[in-house]
Design a protein around this motif. Structure first.
Motif, mmCIF file in Angstrom:
data_model
loop_
_atom_site.group_PDB
_atom_site.id
_atom_site.type_symbol
_atom_site.label_atom_id
_atom_site.label_comp_id
_atom_site.label_asym_id
_atom_site.label_seq_id
_atom_site.Cartn_x
_atom_site.Cartn_y
_atom_site.Cartn_z
ATOM 1 N N GLU A 16 24.407 40.311 46.560
ATOM 2 C CA GLU A 16 25.602 40.958 45.881
ATOM 3 C C GLU A 16 25.383 42.167 45.201
ATOM 4 O O GLU A 16 24.740 42.062 44.358
ATOM 5 N N THR A 21 34.470 46.529 42.105
ATOM 6 C CA THR A 21 35.466 45.919 43.231
ATOM 7 C C THR A 21 34.698 45.535 44.599
ATOM 8 O O THR A 21 33.571 46.017 44.785
ATOM 9 N N LYS A 22 35.510 45.018 45.266
ATOM 10 C CA LYS A 22 34.903 44.358 46.710
ATOM 11 C C LYS A 22 34.608 45.674 47.543
ATOM 12 O O LYS A 22 34.963 46.670 47.321
ATOM 13 N N ASN A 29 35.260 42.279 41.595
ATOM 14 C CA ASN A 29 34.081 41.774 42.021
ATOM 15 C C ASN A 29 33.349 41.085 40.771
ATOM 16 O O ASN A 29 32.710 41.663 40.061
ATOM 17 N N CYS A 43 41.380 41.499 51.949
ATOM 18 C CA CYS A 43 40.274 40.359 51.707
ATOM 19 C C CYS A 43 40.711 39.033 52.423
ATOM 20 O O CYS A 43 39.838 38.190 52.803
ATOM 21 N N GLU A 123 30.370 42.332 54.132
ATOM 22 C CA GLU A 123 31.072 41.856 53.298
ATOM 23 C C GLU A 123 30.606 40.240 53.021
ATOM 24 O O GLU A 123 30.056 39.646 54.144
ATOM 25 N N ARG A 149 34.903 35.396 46.474
ATOM 26 C CA ARG A 149 33.966 35.861 47.142
ATOM 27 C C ARG A 149 33.991 36.664 48.406
ATOM 28 O O ARG A 149 33.081 37.580 48.618
ATOM 29 N N VAL A 152 33.279 40.635 48.691
ATOM 30 C CA VAL A 152 32.174 41.234 47.970
ATOM 31 C C VAL A 152 31.009 41.799 48.697
ATOM 32 O O VAL A 152 30.687 41.366 49.519
ATOM 33 N N SER A 194 24.137 35.326 43.720
ATOM 34 C CA SER A 194 24.121 36.678 44.015
ATOM 35 C C SER A 194 22.984 37.032 44.788
ATOM 36 O O SER A 194 22.960 38.373 45.107
#
Length: 479
Positions: A16, A21-22, A29, A43, A123, A149, A152, A194
């Motif tokens: 990750e 942010t995503k 995030n 999302c 993603e 999640r 992300v 992550s």
């Protein structure tokens, strides 16, 4: 496993990226927030919502690609279609046949080089929790989904099948983790998810150039699990082949408690996902200026840090040889190489700096990373000059790590004032006079008795004497 077989491993590492942010929306995030609080129409895949690419995620992906010696190319996002509750829009946006990073490599500490086939952006999915016995879907009474999640930014780094053992796989992931952290691309915390690793494992007769049928292993949440899973799977496949059976290409689940893999599902092929270009996103084509800006921010990578530390530590002129590679790697992994190099720059003895950092400081790595290199050098200098014995220096360093403070003040407060040469000589002479038999044995060449005599001096001086100085006086009096 017998030497008649060779293990072949390729790893898919999902990390990750550390963006605010995503990947395609402005949701936070962040790990650990209340479930389903960092979500929005994008999302959640609600009708009419459109993705907007996060430029910061692209830049982090380029940083990693550059660190892995990849070619940074124009790329295209695709829709990867599949149906599972962790992705509410029933497809994942991922780079497919045109990834942003291709054809790189990663060199391990022993010089082995592992190819990097690609490192592409995609993603992340939501997180599904199965409630019931065992935590598996088959035993669940209900399932919970957290979409925090979902969306992300992920970078999937796919290695070539160049890894030949479980230990080499662990080393590879450890090295890659160091690069991800050094570049600031990810915190790479396996315990928080992550950093996740899937292993493609196969076996083949030793000496063969052909690849065997592989199984993909999932659900490994630590380097220890990764190593155990690879060892088990290789042994399972060898047992099948030696028993006249065949290995089935499939995805297998690693059960940490039972120490074995089990069949999860048949292995999907690319055509199962019906990839097609994402119509709501433009191709990503970083120009030369952007790539140059990213390369200009390149940081010192773990391999370079190990080389710097090894060179500095070997320059002490003591003739003790090179510092063991494992010791150097540990200091870099603990992020203590900067402390050692700073102390050496301040005049500390290189080998002593390495030893104290690898032992006393490494026992308190968080505090050690905050330690001032000048203060560290100062306590090392007090030990080198004989103002403090080794035991006293370790005590002072321990106080510095726990409470902070100036090493000279700490030594003074604890009564670690060094003895004058004259005072120490008087004590040594009195000890020799009080122990004539032991002194004669020492003079006759019995090396064991020297520690007894040093101990007597330490007792008389309440630990203030320097052991090396005492030994020097004994040797001088022996003649």
């Amino acid at each position: 496993m017998s030497g008649d077989w060779e293990t072949v491993v390729g790893l898919e590492v999902h990390c990750e990226l550390s963006t605010a942010t995503k990947l395609f929306c402005s949701c936070r995030n962040a790990f650990g927030d209340e479930p389903n609080t960092n979500v929005c129409p994008v999302c959640l895949g609600l009708p009419g919502s459109l993705p907007v690419l996060n430029a910061g995620a692209v830049e982090l992906a380029m940083r990693v690609g550059d660190a892995l010696h990849c070619e940074i190319r124009p790329s295209i996002f695709h829709r990867k279609n599949y149906f599972y509750p962790d992705m509410p829009k029933d497809y994942q946006i991922s780079q497919y046949d045109a990834p942003i990073n291709v054809a790189g490599w990663l060199e391990l500490a022993d010089g082995a080089r592992v190819g990097i086939e690609r490192a592409h952006l995609e993603e992340d999915t939501g997180k599904t929790t199965h409630v019931g016995r065992g935590g598996r879907i088959h035993d669940a009474t209900e399932s919970l989904v957290d979409y925090n999640r979902a969306g992300v930014p992920l970078l999937e780094i796919v290695s070539a099948p160049d890894i030949r053992s479980a230990e080499q796989a662990r080393v590879y992931v450890g090295e890659l983790r160091g690069i991800l952290m050094a570049t600031g691309a990810s915190d790479a915390r396996m315990e928080e998810g992550s950093l996740r690793v899937d292993a493609n494992v196969s076996v083949r007769p030793a000496g063969s150039a052909d690849l065997g049928t592989r199984a993909e292993i999932k659900n490994m949440n630590s380097l220890r699990s990764l190593g155990r899973a690879i060892e088990h799977e290789a042994e399972r496949q060898v047992a099948l082949l030696e028993g006249g059976e065949t290995v089935v290409q499939e995805t297998r689940h690693w059960n940490e408690a039972e120490g074995r893999t089990s069949s999860l599902r048949s292995k999907e092929e690319a055509y199962d996902y019906r990839y097609f270009p994402e119509p709501d996103l433009l191709p990503v084509a970083p120009d030369d200026a952007w790539v140059s800006r990213v390369r200009a921010t390149a940081t010192t990578l773990p391999a370079e840090r190990r080389a710097q530390l090894a060179t500095a530590a070997a320059a002490d002129g003591s003739g003790d040889g090179e510092v063991p590679a494992g010791l150097v790697a540990t200091l870099v992994e603990l992020d203590l190489d900067g402390l050692v190099l700073g102390a050496i720059d301040a005049g500390a003895d290189p080998r002593l700096a390495v030893n104290r950092a690898a032992n006393e400081a490494a026992a308190h790595p968080d505090a050690a990373r905050k330690l001032d290199a000048g203060a560290f050098a100062a306590v090392l200098a007090m030990e080198t000059s004989g103002r403090l014995s080794a035991t006293q220096a370790k005590t002072v360093l321990g106080v510095m790590l726990e409470e902070g403070g100036d090493p000279a003040d700490i030594a003074r407060a604890r009564g670690f004032e060094g003895l004058s040469e004259e005072a120490l000589a008087e004590v040594v002479d009195s000890v020799l006079a009080a122990n004539p038999e032991e002194w004669q044995r020492y003079r006759d060449g019995d090396p064991k008795v020297s520690q007894y005599l040093v101990g007597q001096v330490m007792r008389e001086t309440r630990g203030k004497a320097n052991g090396k100085a005492v030994m020097a006086l004994l040797a001088a009096r022996k003649g």
